[in-house]
Design a protein around this motif. Structure first.
Motif, PDB file in Angstrom:
ATOM      1  N   ALA A 280      49.450 -45.994 -33.131  1.00 11.80           N
ATOM      2  CA  ALA A 280      48.324 -45.259 -33.720  1.00 11.80           C
ATOM      3  C   ALA A 280      47.993 -44.018 -32.895  1.00 11.80           C
ATOM      4  O   ALA A 280      47.726 -42.943 -33.449  1.00 11.80           O
ATOM      5  N   ARG A 281      48.011 -44.153 -31.564  1.00 13.55           N
ATOM      6  CA  ARG A 281      47.720 -42.996 -30.696  1.00 13.55           C
ATOM      7  C   ARG A 281      48.771 -41.905 -30.877  1.00 13.55           C
ATOM      8  O   ARG A 281      48.442 -40.716 -30.948  1.00 13.55           O
ATOM      9  N   ASP A 284      48.294 -40.042 -34.131  1.00 12.74           N
ATOM     10  CA  ASP A 284      47.187 -39.081 -34.034  1.00 12.74           C
ATOM     11  C   ASP A 284      47.634 -37.790 -33.364  1.00 12.74           C
ATOM     12  O   ASP A 284      47.220 -36.696 -33.753  1.00 12.74           O
ATOM     13  N   SER A 285      48.473 -37.914 -32.347  1.00 11.36           N
ATOM     14  CA  SER A 285      48.905 -36.716 -31.622  1.00 11.36           C
ATOM     15  C   SER A 285      49.936 -35.906 -32.403  1.00 11.36           C
ATOM     16  O   SER A 285      49.976 -34.679 -32.308  1.00 11.36           O
ATOM     17  N   GLY A 288      47.964 -35.739 -36.702  1.00 10.32           N
ATOM     18  CA  GLY A 288      46.514 -35.895 -36.729  1.00 10.32           C
ATOM     19  C   GLY A 288      45.844 -35.342 -37.971  1.00 10.32           C
ATOM     20  O   GLY A 288      44.791 -35.837 -38.394  1.00 10.32           O
ATOM     21  N   ALA A 291      44.811 -37.843 -40.754  1.00 10.46           N
ATOM     22  CA  ALA A 291      43.680 -38.755 -40.528  1.00 10.46           C
ATOM     23  C   ALA A 291      43.925 -40.117 -41.203  1.00 10.46           C
ATOM     24  O   ALA A 291      43.119 -40.605 -41.993  1.00 10.46           O
ATOM     25  N   ASP A 294      42.847 -46.784 -40.122  1.00 14.32           N
ATOM     26  CA  ASP A 294      43.418 -47.818 -39.248  1.00 14.32           C
ATOM     27  C   ASP A 294      44.213 -48.869 -40.023  1.00 14.32           C
ATOM     28  O   ASP A 294      45.297 -49.288 -39.597  1.00 14.32           O
TER      29      ASP A 294
END
Length: 312
Positions: A280-281, A284-285, A288, A291, A294
Motif C-alpha cells: 500500500a505504501r 501511494d508513492s 498516488g 487514491a 484500502d
C-alpha cells in the motif's frame, strides 16, 4: 669504460619482452548490437503499409504513425495489434511484440446522445489511449448505456454536457460519470472510429487484412513507458499475465476502468514488497493520484497472491 649498449641513455625505456597475443578464451566478447526496431503499420480503415521506428512512448508512437500517413497525431483515437477491427482484446497497451503489426484507428463521425442516469452505474468501462483521448472499452449487457444503440465500444468520449474532457485520464472521466446526478439527463459527445466499406483497403490482397492471422513468434516485447526510454524485455511470465488480468478485472469492478499497463505496474510493485502494508505504501508513492481505497488494495494483494500460487 661502459659500453654503449650497456649504458642507459637518459629518458630511454628499458626494452620489454613482447606481450603474447591473448588466447581465444581471453578475447573480450564484442558488445551486443541492439537490433533496429522497425514496426509495420496501417490505418485501420485502409491504407498502404508504413514503417515506423524510434519512439519511446505512446505519444511518440502516434506522432510517428501520423508522420507516416500525413495526418495529425490528434486524429488517432487508439491502436490495435494484428487486427484492423475495433477489438478491445487486441488493444495496444504498454507492450508491443517485436513482430506485431500496428493498426491505427482514426477519428470518424461525431455524434451526440442524451442519457438519463436512472441507476448509480451507467455500465461503461472506460480506458484511454495514453495521449489525451478516453474511450469506451466495454458496455455491460442490460445496462443504461447498452439500451442506447448509438453508443458503441471504441467510441471516444469528447465531451460531457459540452464540457470537453480531451486530455483527461480514463479514471478522471469515470469519476465524472459516476458523480453525475441521477434522474437528470446529460449529453455525451462521442467520436467513432473511421470505418471503410467492407474494409476494402485491407482486402485488396486477400480475404483477410495482411496481418490479421499473424501471431508474434518471439518472446521479446518493446515496453513503452510514460517516463523514460522504451526497453526491450522478455514477454511477461505466466504469473505476470495472470496477475495482471486479475488486477485489471478488479480495476473495472471498483473504478469502471480497464488499464493493462496500470495493472502491470501494480503487479511489478507487488514483487518488490513483502506485505500488504508495504504494498500500500509503495502504491501511494508510485500511483498516488489514483487514491486507491484500502479495501481495494487488500483485494489486489490477495488477487496477486492467488495468481502466484496458481502459477507455482
Amino acid at each position: 669504460m661502459e659500453s654503449a649498449t650497456a649504458r642507459e641513455a637518459p629518458g630511454a625505456e628499458t626494452p620489454r619482452d613482447p606481450v603474447p597475443p591473448p588466447s581465444p578464451a581471453e578475447t573480450p566478447a564484442a558488445p551486443r548490437v541492439r537490433p533496429r526496431l522497425v514496426f509495420r503499420t496501417q490505418l485501420a480503415h485502409g491504407s498502404p503499409t508504413g514503417k515506423i521506428e524510434g519512439f519511446t512512448n505512446v505519444r511518440e508512437l502516434y506522432a510517428k504513425i501520423a508522420e507516416a500517413f500525413g495526418i495529425a497525431p490528434t486524429e488517432i483515437l487508439f491502436c490495435t495489434l494484428n487486427s484492423h477491427k475495433v477489438d478491445m482484446q487486441k488493444l495496444l497497451g504498454g507492450q508491443i511484440g517485436l513482430e506485431d503489426f500496428i493498426f491505427a484507428h482514426v477519428r470518424g463521425e461525431t455524434k451526440e446522445v442524451e442519457v438519463t442516469k436512472t441507476e448509480d452505474a451507467l455500465g461503461l468501462t472506460i480506458t484511454d489511449n495514453g495521449a489525451g483521448y478516453a474511450f469506451i472499452k466495454r458496455i455491460k449487457e442490460g445496462s443504461i448505456i447498452n439500451r442506447i444503440e448509438a453508443v458503441c465500444v471504441g467510441d471516444s468520449i469528447e465531451a460531457i454536457n459540452d464540457h470537453s474532457i480531451v486530455g483527461c485520464r480514463h479514471y478522471e472521466v469515470a469519476k465524472m460519470l459516476r458523480e453525475l446526478p441521477k434522474s437528470q439527463p446529460f449529453t455525451l459527445r462521442l467520436v467513432q472510429p473511421k470505418r471503410a466499406f467492407d474494409m476494402i483497403g485491407q482486402r485488396s490482397r486477400g480475404s483477410k487484412c495482411p496481418m490479421e492471422a499473424r501471431v508474434a513468434s518471439g518472446r521479446e516485447t518493446l515496453r513503452l513507458r510514460s517516463g523514460g526510454a522504451a526497453t526491450v524485455e522478455e514477454a511477461p511470465s505466466e504469473f505476470e499475465e495472470e496477475a495482471s488480468r486479475k488486477v485489471d478485472d478488479l480495476l473495472e469492478s471498483y473504478m469502471g476502468i480497464r488499464d493493462p499497463e496500470l495493472a502491470c505496474t501494480m503487479v511489478e510493485t507487488s514483487k518488490k514488497t513483502g506485505s500488504v502494508r508495504e504494498f500500500a505504501r509503495c502504491l501511494d508513492s508510485v500511483l498516488g493520484e489514483f487514491a486507491f481505497p484500502d479495501e481495494f488494495v487488500v483485494e489486489v494483494w490477495a488477487a496477486i497472491a492467488e495468481a502466484r500460487e496458481a502459477c507455482g
